[in-house]
Write an enzyme that holds these catalytic residues in place. Structure first.
Site, PDB file in Angstrom:
ATOM      1  N   ASP A  34       0.939  -1.138   0.022  1.00  0.00           N
ATOM      2  CA  ASP A  34      -0.006   0.075  -0.148  1.00  0.00           C
ATOM      3  C   ASP A  34       1.017   1.261  -0.054  1.00  0.00           C
ATOM      4  O   ASP A  34       2.065   1.245   0.211  1.00  0.00           O
ATOM      5  CB  ASP A  34      -0.828   0.124   1.230  1.00  0.00           C
ATOM      6  CG  ASP A  34      -1.741   1.184   1.379  1.00  0.00           C
ATOM      7  OD1 ASP A  34      -2.411   1.518   0.055  1.00  0.00           O
ATOM      8  OD2 ASP A  34      -1.971   1.800   2.355  1.00  0.00           O
ATOM      9  N   SER A  35       0.310   2.458  -0.253  1.00  0.00           N
ATOM     10  CA  SER A  35       0.900   3.753  -0.038  1.00  0.00           C
ATOM     11  C   SER A  35       1.501   4.118   1.314  1.00  0.00           C
ATOM     12  O   SER A  35       2.406   4.701   1.449  1.00  0.00           O
ATOM     13  CB  SER A  35       0.186   4.982  -0.510  1.00  0.00           C
ATOM     14  OG  SER A  35      -1.060   4.851   0.021  1.00  0.00           O
TER      15      SER A  35
ATOM     16  N   GLU B  85      -4.851   8.707   9.129  1.00  0.00           N
ATOM     17  CA  GLU B  85      -3.395   8.485   9.669  1.00  0.00           C
ATOM     18  C   GLU B  85      -3.037   9.037  11.097  1.00  0.00           C
ATOM     19  O   GLU B  85      -2.255   8.772  11.604  1.00  0.00           O
ATOM     20  CB  GLU B  85      -2.685   9.116   8.700  1.00  0.00           C
ATOM     21  CG  GLU B  85      -2.653   8.619   7.216  1.00  0.00           C
ATOM     22  CD  GLU B  85      -1.460   8.008   6.890  1.00  0.00           C
ATOM     23  OE1 GLU B  85      -0.238   7.993   7.435  1.00  0.00           O
ATOM     24  OE2 GLU B  85      -1.428   7.265   5.865  1.00  0.00           O
TER      25      GLU B  85
ATOM     26  N   CYS C 122     -11.025   2.700  -0.466  1.00  0.00           N
ATOM     27  CA  CYS C 122      -9.659   3.234  -0.066  1.00  0.00           C
ATOM     28  C   CYS C 122      -9.226   2.789   1.218  1.00  0.00           C
ATOM     29  O   CYS C 122     -10.199   2.271   1.946  1.00  0.00           O
ATOM     30  CB  CYS C 122      -9.785   4.627   0.231  1.00  0.00           C
ATOM     31  SG  CYS C 122      -8.174   5.548   0.805  1.00  0.00           S
TER      32      CYS C 122
HETATM   33  N1  DGL Z   1      -3.855   3.683  -0.288  1.00  0.00           N
HETATM   34  C1  DGL Z   1      -4.599   4.617  -1.010  1.00  0.00           C
HETATM   35  C2  DGL Z   1      -5.926   4.004  -1.296  1.00  0.00           C
HETATM   36  O1  DGL Z   1      -6.215   2.944  -1.068  1.00  0.00           O
HETATM   37  C3  DGL Z   1      -5.140   5.672  -0.027  1.00  0.00           C
HETATM   38  C4  DGL Z   1      -3.923   6.738   0.408  1.00  0.00           C
HETATM   39  C5  DGL Z   1      -3.099   7.504  -0.535  1.00  0.00           C
HETATM   40  O2  DGL Z   1      -3.820   8.254  -1.116  1.00  0.00           O
HETATM   41  O3  DGL Z   1      -2.230   7.210  -0.812  1.00  0.00           O
HETATM   42  O4  DGL Z   1      -6.356   4.562  -2.403  1.00  0.00           O
END
Ligand code: DGL
Length: 271
Positions: free
Chosen positions: A10-11, A152, A184
Site C-alpha cells: 500500500d502507499s 493517519e 480506499c
Molecule cells: N492507499 C490509498 C488507497 O487505497 C489511500 C492513501 C493514498 O492516497 O495514498 O487508495
C-alpha cells in the site's frame, strides 16, 4: 511455491487493515507488507507516477520471493494493475474486482456509491467493474481526500472527522445508494463514523474483508495455499520505519515486528 510468502503493498499504513484481514483469513501464510511511506499519498498523483511507484514496490516484493502480490492500495489497483500484471512474473490480485463484486451481490436498489481517492474516482475503475456484473447499476462516486490524513493521525473518533464526513456524505445520501464501497485502504478506519452517518439501511462494503476472501479463494483454487503452521509477518517501509511500526502495532497488536527501512529503485517503463 506454496511456502513462499504473500506480498502485500500500500502507499502507507492504510493497507494494514488488509494485512489484518489476510492474517485472519489465512493464518498459516507468511506475509510481507510494504508501506511506501516515502511517497504516500498516491491518491492525488498522476497515473504514470502511481504506476512507476507501484512497479518499484512490486518488484521488490517479487525479488523477495513472494508467490503472489496483493495490491491493497485502491489507487494503485485502479491505475496500475494492467502494468503490474504485464511486468511481474507472479500473479497480482487487486482490490477493485472483489469490492465491486461484493457490492453487486448486496445491492437491492442497484444504486451503488464509491468513496475513494481522487485517482480512484477519476479512473472509473469501480464503475467499469460494477457495470461488468450489473450493466444497469447507477454508480455515484465521491472523492474523500481528507479521510486519509484523519485516519493517519488517529482522528477517526474526533469531532473534526465527523464534520468532514458529514460534508462528504451529503451527496452520497442524496444519491440514494443502498450500498457504499469503502474504496480506499484508510476508510475502514472511519467505518463506524461513516455507518453512523449513513444509517442502518446502507450497506458498507469493506475492501479489507472482500479482498482477503478473494485471495483465499485464489490460493485454494490454484493449490498454492498453506494449510498448517503459524504464519509470520514481515514489515517494510520506504521511510520513517519507526513511525510506521507504531501505527502497525496499534492496529495489529504489540507483538507486531518492527518495520525495516527499504529504499526503492525506480525504473522507467518501456511500453
Ligand atoms: N492507499 C490509498 C488507497 O487505497 C489511500 C492513501 C493514498 O492516497 O495514498 O487508495
Amino acid at each position: 511455491m506454496k511456502k513462499q510468502p504473500i506480498g502485500v503493498f500500500d502507499s502507507g499504513v492504510g493497507g494494514l487493515t488488509i494485512l489484518k484481514a489476510l492474517r485472519r483469513e489465512l493464518p498459516h501464510e507468511n506475509l510481507i507488507y510494504f508501506g511506501d511511506t516515502a511517497n504516500v499519498p498516491y491518491g492525488g498523483k498522476s497515473k504514470a507516477a502511481v504506476t512507476r511507484l507501484s512497479l518499484a514496490v512490486a518488484r521488490f516484493l517479487e525479488d523477495s520471493g513472494v508467490k503472489l502480490v496483493v495490491v491493497a492500495c485502491n489507487t494503485a489497483s485502479a491505475q496500475a494493475l494492467p502494468a503490474l500484471r504485464k511486468h511481474l512474473h507472479v500473479p497480482v490480485v487487486g482490490v477493485i474486482e472483489p469490492g465491486a463484486a461484493c457490492a453487486v451481490s448486496v445491492t437491492r436498489s442497484r444504486k451503488i456509491a464509491v468513496l475513494g481517492t481522487q485517482g480512484t474516482v477519476e479512473s472509473n475503475a469501480y464503475v467499469k467493474e460494477i457495470h461488468k456484473h450489473l450493466a444497469d447499476a447507477t454508480v455515484f462516486q465521491q472523492a474523500c481526500p481528507l479521510f486519509v490524513p484523519l485516519a493517519e493521525e488517529g482522528f477517526a473518533e474526533k469531532p473534526a472527522a465527523e464534520l468532514v464526513a458529514r460534508e462528504y456524505l451529503v451527496p452520497v445520501q442524496q444519491s440514494k445508494a443502498d450500498t457504499v464501497i469503502l474504496g480506499c485502504t484508510h476508510y475502514p478506519i472511519l467505518k463506524n463514523l461513516i455507518a453512523r452517518i449513513l444509517g442502518p439501511h446502507v450497506q458498507l462494503v469493506d475492501s479489507a474483508d472482500t479482498l482477503a476472501r478473494s485471495v483465499r479463494q485464489f490460493l485454494y483454487a490454484k493449490k498454492m495455499a498453506v494449510s498448517s503452521g503459524k504464519g509470520t509477518v514481515k514489515l517494510y517501509a520506504s521511510d520513517a520505519p519507526d513511525k510506521f511500526t507504531r501505527s502497525a502495532q496499534k492496529l495489529l497488536g504489540e507483538k507486531t515486528p518492527r518495520a525495516l527501512l527499504k529504499k526503492l529503485h525506480y525504473e522507467d517503463l518501456h511500453g
